[in-house]
Scaffold this motif. Structure first.
Motif, PDB file in Angstrom:
ATOM      1  N   LEU A  56       0.835  -1.198   0.000  1.00  0.00           N
ATOM      2  CA  LEU A  56       0.000   0.000   0.000  1.00  0.00           C
ATOM      3  C   LEU A  56       0.874   1.254   0.000  1.00  0.00           C
ATOM      4  N   HIS A  57       0.549   2.186  -0.870  1.00  0.00           N
ATOM      5  CA  HIS A  57       1.300   3.433  -0.972  1.00  0.00           C
ATOM      6  C   HIS A  57       0.326   4.597  -0.997  1.00  0.00           C
ATOM      7  N   LEU A  58       0.816   5.764  -0.614  1.00  0.00           N
ATOM      8  CA  LEU A  58       0.003   6.967  -0.668  1.00  0.00           C
ATOM      9  C   LEU A  58      -0.106   7.454  -2.109  1.00  0.00           C
ATOM     10  N   THR A  59      -1.282   7.950  -2.444  1.00  0.00           N
ATOM     11  CA  THR A  59      -1.455   8.534  -3.771  1.00  0.00           C
ATOM     12  C   THR A  59      -0.915   9.958  -3.749  1.00  0.00           C
ATOM     13  N   THR A  60      -0.778  10.541  -4.917  1.00  0.00           N
ATOM     14  CA  THR A  60      -0.299  11.912  -5.015  1.00  0.00           C
ATOM     15  C   THR A  60      -1.260  12.868  -4.330  1.00  0.00           C
ATOM     16  N   ALA A  61      -2.545  12.635  -4.461  1.00  0.00           N
ATOM     17  CA  ALA A  61      -3.544  13.487  -3.813  1.00  0.00           C
ATOM     18  C   ALA A  61      -3.443  13.397  -2.292  1.00  0.00           C
ATOM     19  N   GLN A  62      -3.207  12.203  -1.773  1.00  0.00           N
ATOM     20  CA  GLN A  62      -3.049  12.034  -0.334  1.00  0.00           C
ATOM     21  C   GLN A  62      -1.790  12.743   0.167  1.00  0.00           C
ATOM     22  N   LYS A  63      -0.699  12.644  -0.583  1.00  0.00           N
ATOM     23  CA  LYS A  63       0.536  13.316  -0.214  1.00  0.00           C
ATOM     24  C   LYS A  63       0.346  14.824  -0.193  1.00  0.00           C
ATOM     25  N   ASN A  64      -0.356  15.342  -1.200  1.00  0.00           N
ATOM     26  CA  ASN A  64      -0.616  16.779  -1.253  1.00  0.00           C
ATOM     27  C   ASN A  64      -1.490  17.229  -0.087  1.00  0.00           C
TER      28      ASN A  64
END
Length: 66
Positions: A9-17
């Motif tokens: 599981l990895h964070l999406t770009t939207a979650q990181k932002n």
């Protein structure tokens, strides 16, 4: 949890932002109530070295339990 599931599981770009935006908001709010010590104040207050650490920790424990 098996080791094979750790990297799945990895964070999406939207979650990181969203996380970055929230952290920036927190930092902005904290800057209003925090202050930097001047050079003279740093010299006056000094640092907690090994000899004072026991006293500081003991005082902190008293504060937390009272």
């Amino acid at each position: 949890m098996p080791i094979t599931n750790l990297g799945r599981l990895h964070l999406t770009t939207a979650q990181k932002n969203a996380i970055d935006t929230a952290l920036n908001a927190i930092e902005t709010q904290l800057q209003a109530v925090s202050q930097n010590l001047s050079r003279e104040e740093r010299i006056k207050f000094g640092s907690v070295n090994e000899t004072n650490k026991l006293l500081v920790n003991k005082t902190r424990d008293y504060y937390q339990t009272q």
